[in-house]
Design a protein around this motif. Structure first.
Motif, PDB file in Angstrom:
ATOM      1  N   PRO A 186      22.333  38.199  17.773  1.00  0.00           N
ATOM      2  CA  PRO A 186      22.632  36.872  17.222  1.00  0.00           C
ATOM      3  C   PRO A 186      23.028  35.879  18.315  1.00  0.00           C
ATOM      4  N   GLY A 187      22.715  34.609  18.037  1.00  0.00           N
ATOM      5  CA  GLY A 187      23.270  33.527  18.867  1.00  0.00           C
ATOM      6  C   GLY A 187      24.674  33.226  18.360  1.00  0.00           C
ATOM      7  N   TRP A 188      24.997  31.935  18.248  1.00  0.00           N
ATOM      8  CA  TRP A 188      26.336  31.590  17.746  1.00  0.00           C
ATOM      9  C   TRP A 188      26.246  31.396  16.237  1.00  0.00           C
ATOM     10  N   ILE A 189      26.827  32.335  15.512  1.00  0.00           N
ATOM     11  CA  ILE A 189      26.714  32.354  14.051  1.00  0.00           C
ATOM     12  C   ILE A 189      28.060  31.928  13.470  1.00  0.00           C
ATOM     13  N   MET A 190      28.042  30.941  12.613  1.00  0.00           N
ATOM     14  CA  MET A 190      29.297  30.337  12.170  1.00  0.00           C
ATOM     15  C   MET A 190      29.967  31.127  11.038  1.00  0.00           C
ATOM     16  N   THR A 191      30.543  32.252  11.411  1.00  0.00           N
ATOM     17  CA  THR A 191      31.384  33.018  10.490  1.00  0.00           C
ATOM     18  C   THR A 191      32.738  32.312  10.395  1.00  0.00           C
ATOM     19  N   GLU A 192      33.538  32.761   9.442  1.00  0.00           N
ATOM     20  CA  GLU A 192      34.874  32.176   9.283  1.00  0.00           C
ATOM     21  C   GLU A 192      35.677  32.326  10.586  1.00  0.00           C
ATOM     22  N   ARG A 193      35.571  33.520  11.200  1.00  0.00           N
ATOM     23  CA  ARG A 193      36.339  33.783  12.431  1.00  0.00           C
ATOM     24  C   ARG A 193      35.900  32.848  13.566  1.00  0.00           C
ATOM     25  N   LEU A 199      35.367  27.616  17.562  1.00  0.00           N
ATOM     26  CA  LEU A 199      34.547  26.391  17.497  1.00  0.00           C
ATOM     27  C   LEU A 199      35.412  25.156  17.739  1.00  0.00           C
ATOM     28  N   THR A 200      34.981  24.315  18.670  1.00  0.00           N
ATOM     29  CA  THR A 200      35.635  23.030  18.915  1.00  0.00           C
ATOM     30  C   THR A 200      34.562  21.950  18.766  1.00  0.00           C
ATOM     31  N   PRO A 201      34.958  20.708  18.558  1.00  0.00           N
ATOM     32  CA  PRO A 201      33.944  19.642  18.465  1.00  0.00           C
ATOM     33  C   PRO A 201      33.080  19.579  19.734  1.00  0.00           C
ATOM     34  N   GLU A 202      33.708  19.799  20.895  1.00  0.00           N
ATOM     35  CA  GLU A 202      32.945  19.753  22.157  1.00  0.00           C
ATOM     36  C   GLU A 202      31.961  20.924  22.214  1.00  0.00           C
ATOM     37  N   GLY A 203      32.451  22.118  21.796  1.00  0.00           N
ATOM     38  CA  GLY A 203      31.601  23.320  21.808  1.00  0.00           C
ATOM     39  C   GLY A 203      30.412  23.152  20.891  1.00  0.00           C
ATOM     40  N   GLU A 204      30.650  22.572  19.741  1.00  0.00           N
ATOM     41  CA  GLU A 204      29.553  22.408  18.788  1.00  0.00           C
ATOM     42  C   GLU A 204      28.553  21.367  19.291  1.00  0.00           C
ATOM     43  N   ALA A 205      29.055  20.302  19.915  1.00  0.00           N
ATOM     44  CA  ALA A 205      28.143  19.273  20.460  1.00  0.00           C
ATOM     45  C   ALA A 205      27.252  19.889  21.541  1.00  0.00           C
ATOM     46  N   GLU A 206      27.837  20.713  22.390  1.00  0.00           N
ATOM     47  CA  GLU A 206      27.083  21.380  23.456  1.00  0.00           C
ATOM     48  C   GLU A 206      26.048  22.342  22.866  1.00  0.00           C
ATOM     49  N   LEU A 207      26.465  23.078  21.832  1.00  0.00           N
ATOM     50  CA  LEU A 207      25.551  24.022  21.173  1.00  0.00           C
ATOM     51  C   LEU A 207      24.366  23.281  20.572  1.00  0.00           C
ATOM     52  N   MET A 208      24.640  22.155  19.915  1.00  0.00           N
ATOM     53  CA  MET A 208      23.569  21.400  19.261  1.00  0.00           C
ATOM     54  C   MET A 208      22.613  20.783  20.290  1.00  0.00           C
ATOM     55  N   LYS A 209      23.161  20.516  21.476  1.00  0.00           N
ATOM     56  CA  LYS A 209      22.288  20.004  22.549  1.00  0.00           C
ATOM     57  C   LYS A 209      21.353  21.122  23.012  1.00  0.00           C
ATOM     58  N   ARG A 210      21.888  22.353  23.094  1.00  0.00           N
ATOM     59  CA  ARG A 210      21.105  23.447  23.685  1.00  0.00           C
ATOM     60  C   ARG A 210      20.244  24.202  22.681  1.00  0.00           C
ATOM     61  N   GLN A 211      20.693  24.306  21.429  1.00  0.00           N
ATOM     62  CA  GLN A 211      19.847  24.978  20.428  1.00  0.00           C
ATOM     63  C   GLN A 211      18.614  24.114  20.167  1.00  0.00           C
ATOM     64  N   CYS A 212      17.435  24.772  20.001  1.00  0.00           N
ATOM     65  CA  CYS A 212      16.246  24.014  19.590  1.00  0.00           C
ATOM     66  C   CYS A 212      16.427  23.493  18.173  1.00  0.00           C
ATOM     67  N   LEU A 213      16.988  24.349  17.299  1.00  0.00           N
ATOM     68  CA  LEU A 213      17.224  23.950  15.918  1.00  0.00           C
ATOM     69  C   LEU A 213      18.582  23.266  15.830  1.00  0.00           C
ATOM     70  N   LYS A 214      18.624  22.117  15.206  1.00  0.00           N
ATOM     71  CA  LYS A 214      19.849  21.311  15.207  1.00  0.00           C
ATOM     72  C   LYS A 214      20.657  21.540  13.936  1.00  0.00           C
ATOM     73  N   ARG A 215      20.986  22.769  13.693  1.00  0.00           N
ATOM     74  CA  ARG A 215      21.854  23.086  12.546  1.00  0.00           C
ATOM     75  C   ARG A 215      22.718  24.285  12.894  1.00  0.00           C
ATOM     76  N   ARG A 216      23.813  24.430  12.135  1.00  0.00           N
ATOM     77  CA  ARG A 216      24.661  25.617  12.304  1.00  0.00           C
ATOM     78  C   ARG A 216      23.912  26.844  11.782  1.00  0.00           C
ATOM     79  N   LEU A 217      23.896  27.919  12.567  1.00  0.00           N
ATOM     80  CA  LEU A 217      23.355  29.180  12.067  1.00  0.00           C
ATOM     81  C   LEU A 217      24.448  29.892  11.267  1.00  0.00           C
ATOM     82  N   VAL A 218      24.045  30.618  10.233  1.00  0.00           N
ATOM     83  CA  VAL A 218      24.998  31.244   9.306  1.00  0.00           C
ATOM     84  C   VAL A 218      24.692  32.739   9.189  1.00  0.00           C
ATOM     85  N   PRO A 219      25.662  33.531   8.675  1.00  0.00           N
ATOM     86  CA  PRO A 219      25.450  34.985   8.588  1.00  0.00           C
ATOM     87  C   PRO A 219      24.146  35.391   7.895  1.00  0.00           C
ATOM     88  N   ASP A 220      23.699  34.640   6.896  1.00  0.00           N
ATOM     89  CA  ASP A 220      22.453  35.016   6.207  1.00  0.00           C
ATOM     90  C   ASP A 220      21.236  34.905   7.126  1.00  0.00           C
TER      91      ASP A 220
END
Ligand SMILES: NC(=O)c1ccc[n+]([C@@H]2O[C@H](COP(=O)([O-])OP(=O)(O)OC[C@H]3O[C@@H](n4cnc5c(N)ncnc54)[C@H](O)[C@@H]3O)[C@@H](O)[C@H]2O)c1
Length: 249
Positions: A186-193, A199-220
């Motif tokens: 898995p990459g960065w999967i947004m579980t509760e933990r 997760l920080t706002p800066e971390g998420e902004a950086e992730l969204m810049k680097r992920q090709c897909l611009k959405r949060r990945l989830v456990p499913d």
């Protein structure tokens, strides 16, 4: 999940760390396929709650996986309750952060017990069931954390990189018995933990810049891949690494 795999109906599946996060999604996904699911976790309350919700085809055992004999005994109980185990998802791990100077020899060993040792011993405990059934599927959870350059937490990253070696070794040894062994990464999967702890706002902004897909990945996003890899539709896939990270790495 869209797909319904007839080959998973009635199969007995073992999932470690199934009480929360990605493991919980995997337990739910196999139960929805009509599989019998045995899962283990050290979180007794969450595990019992999930098992009660999902009904009699799902069985939970409380165990600390760092205690290998206790884990072996829990697997034996699941086999007695649900029958021979032909799908194994080695999911449990902990990604606690640490710097180089915080790591003691005991902590290093404990992280390996938490993140990799149980993967081997669970495979050892179930491969004869798979052999007797004419085949099986083992899915070992890896991590992109040592591939992408983010925070350093060496004990986690090193133990997770070892999952790839374990996968390839077991795939070679068990392949003649039609047992497939794959690594699901898995990459960065947004579980509760993850959302609560890292997760920080800066971390998420950086992730969204680097992920090709611009959405949060989830456990499913991970459980649907695990179910596919366990199914007969993935029958020629073994000794591989499957990265599901939205194009982060
Ligand atoms: N969430 C992510 O972003 C991410 C990224 C890469 C890899 N992964 C991998 O996916 C898998 C699941 O991760 P997650 O994010 O859902 O983790 P999580 O921490 O949310 O859940 C892990 C589960 O394992 C259980 N567990 C941990 N140590 C245990 C022990 N010693 N004995 C028994 N149970 C134990 C926990 O109680 C928990 O229910 C792990 O292998 C992890 O390395 C996750």
């Amino acid at each position: 999940m869209d797909a319904q795999y007839r080959s998973l109906n009635g199969k007995t599946v073992l999932v470690s760390g199934g009480a929360s996060g990605i493991g919980e999604a995997i337990v739910r996904a196999f139960a929805a396929q009509g599989s019998k699911v045995g899962f283990v976790d050290m979180n007794a309350e969450a595990g019992a709650k999930l098992a009660a919700e999902l009904g009699s085809n799902v069985h939970f055992e409380t165990v600390d996986l760092r205690d290998v004999p206790a884990y072996q005994a829990a697997i034996e109980k699941i086999r007695a309750k649900l029958g021979p185990i032909t799908v194994l998802v080695n999911n449990a791990a902990r990604d606690d952060r640490h710097t180089i100077d915080q790591v003691t020899p005991d902590y290093w060993r404990e992280r390996f017990a938490t993140n990799i040792d149980h993967q081997f011993f669970a495979a050892q405990a179930v491969h004869k069931d798979m052999q007797a059934a004419g085949g099986g599927s083992i899915i070992n959870m890896g991590s992109t954390s040592y591939l992408v350059s983010d925070d350093s937490f060496a004990a986690y990253k090193t133990s997770k990189s070892a999952v790839i070696g374990l996968t390839r070794a077991l795939a070679r040894e068990l392949g003649p018995h039609n047992i497939r062994v794959n690594c699901l990464i898995p990459g960065w999967i947004m579980t509760e933990r993850q959302v609560t702890m890292w997760l920080t706002p800066e971390g998420e902004a950086e992730l969204m810049k680097r992920q090709c897909l611009k959405r949060r990945l989830v456990p499913d996003d991970i459980s649907s891949t695990a179910v596919f890899l366990a199914s007969a539709d993935a029958g020629a896939m073994t000794a591989q690494n499957f990265i599901v990270d939205g194009g982060w790495y």
